[in-house]
Design an enzyme around this catalytic site. Structure first.
Site, short mmCIF file in Angstrom:
data_model
loop_
_atom_site.label_atom_id
_atom_site.label_comp_id
_atom_site.label_asym_id
_atom_site.label_seq_id
_atom_site.Cartn_x
_atom_site.Cartn_y
_atom_site.Cartn_z
N GLY A 60 1.43 9.10 -4.61
CA GLY A 60 0.80 10.24 -3.96
C GLY A 60 1.32 10.38 -2.54
O GLY A 60 2.49 10.12 -2.27
N CYS A 61 0.46 10.77 -1.62
CA CYS A 61 0.85 10.98 -0.23
C CYS A 61 1.53 9.74 0.34
O CYS A 61 0.96 8.66 0.38
CB CYS A 61 -0.38 11.31 0.60
SG CYS A 61 -0.05 11.46 2.36
#
Length: 223
Positions: A60-61
């Site tokens: 993810g991020c």
């Protein structure tokens, strides 16, 4: 949750990256059968001569992945970047708004005499939601999917770790995180590097707003 993400994104100037269409998140790439000798699908090689090693992961991020791994003993640095797609020299805007197949990834540089690759992979699972095929937490889209990008030398350890987590996970949902062949890694822009250190207030607000830690606690408990 969708409203929360939009609000958080506005306050943080798009936070980690703008959300992509979930309907377009099932891109098929050739990252696991790389045969190119150059470009985005060329097999990644670790060529260090300083005794350190590397691993490439998508969780993810990449701001959050950097933060989670740079806190570990034996990890010397974590570098945000892009990998797994079809575009040479990708940038944040293109990866975020177009379907290039790239993941937001982090290259973790570590001392294998202090922490092993297998130990880092085992740690990785507890920092992500490996049951979500559409992204991570409040970030949905192809670039936010989870994946472990392994070199040929790392592949057996990565697969063994995945097999173990499937057998021992404290929830019923299926593990969807793939093990892919590591291919060309591209550094992300400077302003993404060490974001959690440079902008701690905004970073913590984003991470809290995305409910990353609360979701992980619910998923993994104290395991």
């Amino acid at each position: 949750m969708k409203t929360l993400f939009v609000t958080t994104s506005i306050l943080l100037m798009a936070a980690c990256a703008p959300a992509q269409s979930a309907e377009k998140s099932d891109i098929t790439t050739s990252a696991n059968v790389a045969i190119a000798t150059a470009g985005p699908q060329a097999p990644y090689e670790i060529t260090r001569t300083d005794g350190l090693s590397e691993m490439i992961i998508a969780g993810g991020c990449f701001w959050c992945v950097e933060s989670d791994f740079e806190k570990l003993t034996g990890v010397t640095e974590a570098i945000s970047g892009y990998s797994g797609g079809t575009l040479d020299n990708p940038d944040y805007k293109t990866v975020s708004y177009k379907e290039t197949g790239h993941y937001e990834v982090v290259k973790v540089i570590f001392d294998p005499t202090v922490v092993t690759y297998r130990q880092l992979v085992d740690h990785y699972w507890k920092t992500v939601d490996p049951t979500d095929p559409r992204g991570q937490f409040c970030d949905k889209g192809s670039s936010y999917r989870t994946a472990i990008f392994a070199t040929p030398e790392q592949m057996a350890a990565a697969q063994a770790s995945r097999k173990n987590i499937i057998e021992t996970k404290p929830f019923a949902a299926e593990i969807v995180t793939p093990i892919l062949q590591a291919v060309t890694f591209y550094d992300a822009e400077d302003y993404h590097q060490d974001y959690y250190k440079k902008n701690p207030v905004r970073y913590n607000y984003y991470r809290t707003g995305c409910r990353r830690d609360k979701t992980l606690k619910k998923l993994w408990g104290d395991s």
